[in-house]
Design a protein around this motif. Structure first.
Motif, PDB file in Angstrom:
ATOM      1  N   GLU A 101      53.144  38.813  36.960  1.00  0.00           N
ATOM      2  CA  GLU A 101      51.924  38.670  37.766  1.00  0.00           C
ATOM      3  C   GLU A 101      51.160  37.422  37.325  1.00  0.00           C
ATOM      4  OE1 GLU A 101      49.324  42.038  37.823  1.00  0.00           O
ATOM      5  OE2 GLU A 101      50.961  43.459  38.142  1.00  0.00           O
ATOM      6  N   ASN A 102      50.273  36.944  38.219  1.00  0.00           N
ATOM      7  CA  ASN A 102      49.396  35.822  37.862  1.00  0.00           C
ATOM      8  C   ASN A 102      48.421  36.259  36.778  1.00  0.00           C
ATOM      9  OD1 ASN A 102      50.466  33.951  39.606  1.00  0.00           O
ATOM     10  ND2 ASN A 102      49.067  34.443  41.266  1.00  0.00           N
ATOM     11  N   CYS A 103      48.194  35.387  35.817  1.00  0.00           N
ATOM     12  CA  CYS A 103      47.232  35.646  34.747  1.00  0.00           C
ATOM     13  C   CYS A 103      45.864  35.171  35.227  1.00  0.00           C
ATOM     14  CB  CYS A 103      47.637  34.911  33.465  1.00  0.00           C
ATOM     15  SG  CYS A 103      49.203  35.482  32.802  1.00  0.00           S
ATOM     16  N   ARG A 104      44.982  36.114  35.505  1.00  0.00           N
ATOM     17  CA  ARG A 104      43.655  35.778  36.024  1.00  0.00           C
ATOM     18  C   ARG A 104      42.554  36.079  35.013  1.00  0.00           C
ATOM     19  NH1 ARG A 104      44.782  34.419  41.022  1.00  0.00           N
ATOM     20  NH2 ARG A 104      46.212  35.594  42.320  1.00  0.00           N
ATOM     21  N   ASN A 105      42.927  36.627  33.875  1.00  0.00           N
ATOM     22  CA  ASN A 105      41.951  36.989  32.841  1.00  0.00           C
ATOM     23  C   ASN A 105      42.330  36.330  31.521  1.00  0.00           C
ATOM     24  OD1 ASN A 105      40.337  38.956  34.401  1.00  0.00           O
ATOM     25  ND2 ASN A 105      42.271  40.088  34.478  1.00  0.00           N
ATOM     26  N   ASP A 110      42.471  37.568  21.395  1.00  0.00           N
ATOM     27  CA  ASP A 110      43.842  37.104  21.170  1.00  0.00           C
ATOM     28  C   ASP A 110      44.040  35.656  21.587  1.00  0.00           C
ATOM     29  OD1 ASP A 110      44.564  39.571  20.136  1.00  0.00           O
ATOM     30  OD2 ASP A 110      45.206  40.356  22.082  1.00  0.00           O
ATOM     31  N   GLY A 111      43.053  35.112  22.317  1.00  0.00           N
ATOM     32  CA  GLY A 111      43.128  33.710  22.733  1.00  0.00           C
ATOM     33  C   GLY A 111      44.260  33.434  23.695  1.00  0.00           C
ATOM     34  N   LYS A 112      44.481  34.368  24.655  1.00  0.00           N
ATOM     35  CA  LYS A 112      45.575  34.128  25.596  1.00  0.00           C
ATOM     36  C   LYS A 112      45.246  34.665  26.980  1.00  0.00           C
ATOM     37  CE  LYS A 112      48.936  37.711  25.097  1.00  0.00           C
ATOM     38  NZ  LYS A 112      50.212  38.086  24.545  1.00  0.00           N
ATOM     39  N   ALA A 113      45.907  34.067  27.973  1.00  0.00           N
ATOM     40  CA  ALA A 113      45.759  34.491  29.360  1.00  0.00           C
ATOM     41  C   ALA A 113      46.551  35.773  29.560  1.00  0.00           C
ATOM     42  CB  ALA A 113      46.267  33.403  30.292  1.00  0.00           C
ATOM     43  N   ILE A 127      37.364  40.676  27.361  1.00  0.00           N
ATOM     44  CA  ILE A 127      38.174  40.115  28.440  1.00  0.00           C
ATOM     45  C   ILE A 127      37.232  39.462  29.447  1.00  0.00           C
ATOM     46  CG2 ILE A 127      39.834  40.635  30.264  1.00  0.00           C
ATOM     47  CD1 ILE A 127      41.048  41.603  27.724  1.00  0.00           C
ATOM     48  N   SER A 128      37.573  38.247  29.862  1.00  0.00           N
ATOM     49  CA  SER A 128      36.760  37.519  30.844  1.00  0.00           C
ATOM     50  C   SER A 128      37.674  36.917  31.895  1.00  0.00           C
ATOM     51  CB  SER A 128      35.982  36.393  30.174  1.00  0.00           C
ATOM     52  OG  SER A 128      35.093  36.897  29.216  1.00  0.00           O
ATOM     53  N   PRO A 129      37.140  36.738  33.120  1.00  0.00           N
ATOM     54  CA  PRO A 129      37.930  36.016  34.133  1.00  0.00           C
ATOM     55  C   PRO A 129      38.196  34.580  33.654  1.00  0.00           C
ATOM     56  CG  PRO A 129      36.050  37.121  35.144  1.00  0.00           C
ATOM     57  CD  PRO A 129      35.881  37.238  33.658  1.00  0.00           C
ATOM     58  N   MET A 130      39.350  34.079  33.987  1.00  0.00           N
ATOM     59  CA  MET A 130      39.782  32.749  33.540  1.00  0.00           C
ATOM     60  C   MET A 130      38.765  31.668  33.925  1.00  0.00           C
ATOM     61  SD  MET A 130      42.476  31.647  31.905  1.00  0.00           S
ATOM     62  CE  MET A 130      43.890  32.618  32.343  1.00  0.00           C
ATOM     63  N   GLU A 131      38.214  31.746  35.143  1.00  0.00           N
ATOM     64  CA  GLU A 131      37.263  30.739  35.600  1.00  0.00           C
ATOM     65  C   GLU A 131      36.028  30.684  34.697  1.00  0.00           C
ATOM     66  OE1 GLU A 131      38.427  33.218  37.724  1.00  0.00           O
ATOM     67  OE2 GLU A 131      39.976  31.972  38.620  1.00  0.00           O
ATOM     68  N   GLU A 132      35.554  31.868  34.259  1.00  0.00           N
ATOM     69  CA  GLU A 132      34.380  31.908  33.373  1.00  0.00           C
ATOM     70  C   GLU A 132      34.676  31.224  32.046  1.00  0.00           C
ATOM     71  OE1 GLU A 132      32.666  35.757  32.653  1.00  0.00           O
ATOM     72  OE2 GLU A 132      32.537  36.193  34.806  1.00  0.00           O
ATOM     73  N   VAL A 133      35.847  31.485  31.502  1.00  0.00           N
ATOM     74  CA  VAL A 133      36.219  30.903  30.209  1.00  0.00           C
ATOM     75  C   VAL A 133      36.320  29.387  30.328  1.00  0.00           C
ATOM     76  CG1 VAL A 133      38.027  30.823  28.443  1.00  0.00           C
ATOM     77  CG2 VAL A 133      37.389  33.010  29.474  1.00  0.00           C
ATOM     78  N   VAL A 134      36.913  28.915  31.417  1.00  0.00           N
ATOM     79  CA  VAL A 134      37.041  27.469  31.631  1.00  0.00           C
ATOM     80  C   VAL A 134      35.649  26.838  31.727  1.00  0.00           C
ATOM     81  CG1 VAL A 134      37.793  25.707  33.276  1.00  0.00           C
ATOM     82  CG2 VAL A 134      39.337  27.564  32.640  1.00  0.00           C
TER      83      VAL A 134
END
Length: 190
Positions: A101-105, A110-113, A127-134
């Protein structure tokens, strides 16, 4: 994942005006402009016989021995490169190896998608959405760049004050020499 406007703004500040690429071993001039070490040391086109050169951007004069390494800017460039490498890795490897599946979080501990199915395995983790972390990382980078710019400006102001003080002392020494030489024979008189 394309670069958003904040990434583009940051990147513009990290580009060498000579080679138009990310800075490598940045050196700063008294005027505040920074260049790759190789680019500015190879810049002989704007120098004269006394060794005086001109900034390729603003034409302010400088001497080669006044070039100073900008370690803070070098650190920011390195972090920018790391973020871009990770971003590229996420683009090319944005699929969970275990679930397909796509990694969206993103699991901050652990520092990983992670994908939506991996979220269950990371219960209790932040856990955070990828966009927030970016965006959070970009914000930190922007703040670091602001701080660097402010510190560089303060350093330039201090350097100007020191130069002014040095000139004042040179004038005082010259006045004293003229006085001593004018009043008696002294070994200081040349």
């Amino acid at each position: 994942m394309a670069m958003d406007s904040s990434q583009v703004n940051i990147k513009e500040e990290l580009i060498c005006p000579i080679c138009m690429d990310l800075l490598i071993g940045p050196l700063s001039l008294d005027c505040g402009h920074s260049f790759c070490q190789a680019c500015i040391t190879a810049n002989k086109s704007l120098s004269n016989l006394e060794g005086e050169s001109r900034c390729p951007v603003c034409q302010r004069t400088y001497y080669p021995w006044t070039l100073r390494p900008n370690r803070q800017l070098a650190n920011i460039v390195e972090k920018f490169r790391e973020v871009n490498v990770r971003s590229h890795q996420w683009q090319t490897r944005n699929v969970c190896e275990r679930h397909g599946e796509n990694c969206r979080n993103f699991c901050k501990e652990d520092g990983k998608a992670i994908c939506s199915r991996c979220v269950q395995e990371h219960q209790g983790h932040q856990i955070s959405p990828m966009e927030e972390v970016v965006k959070e990382c970009q914000g930190k980078l922007q703040e670091a760049l602001k701080k660097l710019t402010q510190e560089q400006q303060e350093a330039e102001e201090l350097e100007a004050a020191i130069s002014e003080e040095r000139d004042t002392w040179k004038d005082v020494i010259n006045v004293i020499r003229r006085y001593v030489c004018g009043t008696r024979h002294s070994p200081f008189c040349v």
